[in-house]
Motif scaffolding. Structure first.
Motif, mmCIF file in Angstrom:
data_model
loop_
_atom_site.group_PDB
_atom_site.id
_atom_site.type_symbol
_atom_site.label_atom_id
_atom_site.label_comp_id
_atom_site.label_asym_id
_atom_site.label_seq_id
_atom_site.Cartn_x
_atom_site.Cartn_y
_atom_site.Cartn_z
ATOM 1 N N LEU A 98 0.843 -1.189 0.000
ATOM 2 C CA LEU A 98 0.000 0.000 0.000
ATOM 3 C C LEU A 98 0.883 1.245 0.000
ATOM 4 C CD1 LEU A 98 -2.563 -1.060 2.767
ATOM 5 C CD2 LEU A 98 -2.773 -1.390 0.293
ATOM 6 N N ASN A 99 0.314 2.350 -0.434
ATOM 7 C CA ASN A 99 1.028 3.625 -0.495
ATOM 8 C C ASN A 99 0.572 4.497 0.671
ATOM 9 O OD1 ASN A 99 1.915 6.255 -1.095
ATOM 10 N ND2 ASN A 99 1.800 5.898 -3.300
ATOM 11 N N ALA A 100 1.461 4.756 1.614
ATOM 12 C CA ALA A 100 1.099 5.531 2.802
ATOM 13 C C ALA A 100 0.678 6.944 2.434
ATOM 14 C CB ALA A 100 2.273 5.573 3.778
ATOM 15 N N GLU A 101 1.268 7.513 1.384
ATOM 16 C CA GLU A 101 0.926 8.876 0.983
ATOM 17 C C GLU A 101 -0.503 8.969 0.476
ATOM 18 O OE1 GLU A 101 4.377 11.579 -0.632
ATOM 19 O OE2 GLU A 101 4.270 9.731 -1.802
ATOM 20 N N GLN A 102 -0.954 7.949 -0.228
ATOM 21 C CA GLN A 102 -2.267 7.994 -0.861
ATOM 22 C C GLN A 102 -3.366 7.377 -0.012
ATOM 23 O OE1 GLN A 102 -1.667 6.091 -4.642
ATOM 24 N NE2 GLN A 102 -0.391 7.741 -5.462
ATOM 25 N N GLY A 103 -2.987 6.619 1.018
ATOM 26 C CA GLY A 103 -3.995 5.957 1.836
ATOM 27 C C GLY A 103 -4.595 4.764 1.116
ATOM 28 N N THR A 137 0.829 8.090 9.152
ATOM 29 C CA THR A 137 1.188 6.676 9.089
ATOM 30 C C THR A 137 0.241 5.838 9.926
ATOM 31 O OG1 THR A 137 3.528 7.199 8.723
ATOM 32 C CG2 THR A 137 3.016 4.998 9.527
ATOM 33 N N ALA A 138 -0.103 6.315 11.126
ATOM 34 C CA ALA A 138 -1.017 5.572 12.002
ATOM 35 C C ALA A 138 -2.389 5.420 11.347
ATOM 36 C CB ALA A 138 -1.142 6.286 13.348
ATOM 37 N N VAL A 139 -2.843 6.474 10.659
ATOM 38 C CA VAL A 139 -4.156 6.425 10.004
ATOM 39 C C VAL A 139 -4.175 5.365 8.908
ATOM 40 C CG1 VAL A 139 -5.749 7.704 8.512
ATOM 41 C CG2 VAL A 139 -4.786 8.798 10.545
ATOM 42 N N VAL A 140 -3.131 5.329 8.078
ATOM 43 C CA VAL A 140 -3.128 4.366 6.976
ATOM 44 C C VAL A 140 -2.885 2.943 7.486
ATOM 45 C CG1 VAL A 140 -0.674 4.517 6.341
ATOM 46 C CG2 VAL A 140 -2.371 4.026 4.588
ATOM 47 N N LEU A 141 -2.146 2.778 8.570
ATOM 48 C CA LEU A 141 -1.981 1.442 9.158
ATOM 49 C C LEU A 141 -3.314 0.910 9.659
ATOM 50 C CD1 LEU A 141 1.382 1.844 11.114
ATOM 51 C CD2 LEU A 141 0.998 0.489 9.051
ATOM 52 N N GLN A 142 -4.135 1.784 10.245
ATOM 53 C CA GLN A 142 -5.458 1.349 10.695
ATOM 54 C C GLN A 142 -6.342 1.005 9.503
ATOM 55 O OE1 GLN A 142 -6.695 0.739 13.913
ATOM 56 N NE2 GLN A 142 -8.244 -0.201 12.587
ATOM 57 N N ALA A 143 -6.252 1.818 8.442
ATOM 58 C CA ALA A 143 -7.027 1.532 7.236
ATOM 59 C C ALA A 143 -6.601 0.200 6.621
ATOM 60 C CB ALA A 143 -6.855 2.661 6.223
ATOM 61 N N VAL A 149 -7.583 -8.482 5.525
ATOM 62 C CA VAL A 149 -7.004 -9.489 4.641
ATOM 63 C C VAL A 149 -5.711 -10.052 5.220
ATOM 64 C CG1 VAL A 149 -5.639 -7.870 3.256
ATOM 65 C CG2 VAL A 149 -6.473 -9.980 2.212
ATOM 66 N N ALA A 150 -5.128 -9.367 6.234
ATOM 67 C CA ALA A 150 -3.857 -9.810 6.799
ATOM 68 C C ALA A 150 -3.772 -9.436 8.272
ATOM 69 C CB ALA A 150 -2.688 -9.179 6.040
ATOM 70 N N ASP A 151 -3.164 -10.323 9.062
ATOM 71 C CA ASP A 151 -2.920 -10.038 10.474
ATOM 72 C C ASP A 151 -1.608 -9.290 10.679
ATOM 73 O OD1 ASP A 151 -5.268 -11.327 11.292
ATOM 74 O OD2 ASP A 151 -4.270 -13.287 11.320
ATOM 75 N N ASP A 152 -0.684 -9.456 9.736
ATOM 76 C CA ASP A 152 0.654 -8.874 9.880
ATOM 77 C C ASP A 152 0.815 -7.699 8.925
ATOM 78 O OD1 ASP A 152 1.779 -10.885 11.774
ATOM 79 O OD2 ASP A 152 1.351 -12.226 10.094
ATOM 80 N N ILE A 153 1.083 -6.518 9.498
ATOM 81 C CA ILE A 153 1.199 -5.285 8.725
ATOM 82 C C ILE A 153 2.520 -4.606 9.094
ATOM 83 C CG2 ILE A 153 0.151 -3.049 8.200
ATOM 84 C CD1 ILE A 153 -2.531 -4.250 9.071
ATOM 85 N N PHE A 154 3.312 -4.244 8.059
ATOM 86 C CA PHE A 154 4.647 -3.695 8.284
ATOM 87 C C PHE A 154 4.759 -2.314 7.643
ATOM 88 C CE2 PHE A 154 4.983 -8.222 8.613
ATOM 89 C CZ PHE A 154 5.903 -8.440 9.630
ATOM 90 N N PRO A 155 5.074 -1.277 8.410
ATOM 91 C CA PRO A 155 5.387 0.027 7.817
ATOM 92 C C PRO A 155 6.809 0.025 7.286
ATOM 93 C CG PRO A 155 5.496 0.156 10.211
ATOM 94 C CD PRO A 155 5.081 -1.246 9.882
#
Length: 300
Positions: A98-103, A137-143, A149-155
């Protein structure tokens, strides 16, 4: 390597999916440690499923940089979408970028729905965090979590390297035990002519705008070793209209000379020797719907 008959190494395929222009090629190159996928800010840069190979003493991770997932609109994008679905079926895991800038937008949700049907574990990486504030970053991680679709999310930042090693370690842990698919020195499974053609196309993408980048494909038809450590490469840039050909050639041939000079430097860097690049531009109307040309270009 095995211990008492059991493999001590892991190897497998991770399918990398995401909207066009989220940084898939940059991440592939960062993980592999070499340039195996061209990079551009233009959508639809990647048209083939490129396999980048990362080998360590304990694992071999084969990262398949899929064409940008999108709803098909012509034969070219139909083939790209078909390849995406095929690679997902054959993968050991999938990575949604995903693109953090675009959400998170409709395109991401479309891909997430596709990945939910894939019979493999899915991991999400949120790219370009170096361009965002902590709050953004926190907003897009929550989105990303809300995609379910996944339990594991990495910034991560594919360009800057932040978080990439942690992501790689996690992906390696998802691979099944087994021997390596490729020799340790390999970085990609691309044929040499395809890799060289992509390096030339990268320079076209960097110098053209509007409809031209989407309408250009490059084919390398001849690679010949000549005297004095010189390699001759003959390449054709296919476009769909005479006006696109005119743009690519430029006034007095300035554009095609600039593309050829930059492309030759990239080819010399890749091949490690001097290169003579013979680059011409030809028109093939509606080449994106030409099944035989797409076959020849290796776009399955």
């Amino acid at each position: 390597m095995t211990v008492d008959g059991a493999p001590t190494t892991r190897s497998g395929f991770v399918a990398l999916a995401g909207r066009p222009n989220v940084g898939k090629s940059t991440l592939t190159n960062a993980i592999v440690g070499a340039k195996v996928a061209i990079v551009s800010d233009k959508p639809q840069t990647t048209r083939r499923a490129i396999r980048g190979v990362r080998t360590t003493p304990d694992h071999q991770l084969i990262l398949v940089d899929l064409p940008g997932v999108q709803r098909p609109r012509d034969v070219l994008t139909e083939r790209m979408q078909g390849r995406v679905e095929s690679e997902l079926r054959d993968a050991d895991a999938a990575l949604l970028l995903l693109n953090a800038e675009q959400g998170v937008g409709p395109g991401d949700r479309f891909i997430a729905a596709l990945l939910k049907r894939a019979p493999v574990p899915v991991v999400i990486a949120v790219n370009k965090i170096d361009r965002c504030s902590k709050h953004e970053t926190a907003v897009v991680l929550q989105a990303a979590a809300d995609l379910e679709v996944a339990d594991d999310i990495f910034p991560i930042s594919a360009r800057g390297g932040q978080g990439v090693q942690t992501l790689v370690d996690h992906l390696a842990g998802l691979l099944p035990p087994g021997p390596y698919y490729f020799p340790p020195e390999d970085r990609s499974d691309q044929a040499e002519n395809v890799l060289l053609a992509e390096l030339v196309r990268e320079q076209v993408l960097r110098r053209t705008r509007q409809e031209v980048p989407h309408s250009v494909e490059v084919e390398v038809g001849e690679i010949e070793d000549r005297e004095d450590d010189l390699i001759y490469v003959r390449a054709v840039a296919w476009v769909e209209t005479d006006s696109q050909k005119g743009i690519l050639i430029g006034a007095g041939g300035r554009m095609i000379r600039a593309i050829g000079t930059a492309a030759r430097r990239e080819l010399e860097r890749e091949l490690g020797t001097r290169v003579h690049l013979d680059l011409t531009v030809r028109v093939r109307k509606s080449w994106r719907t030409d099944e035989r040309l797409l076959d020849r270009l290796g776009i399955e």
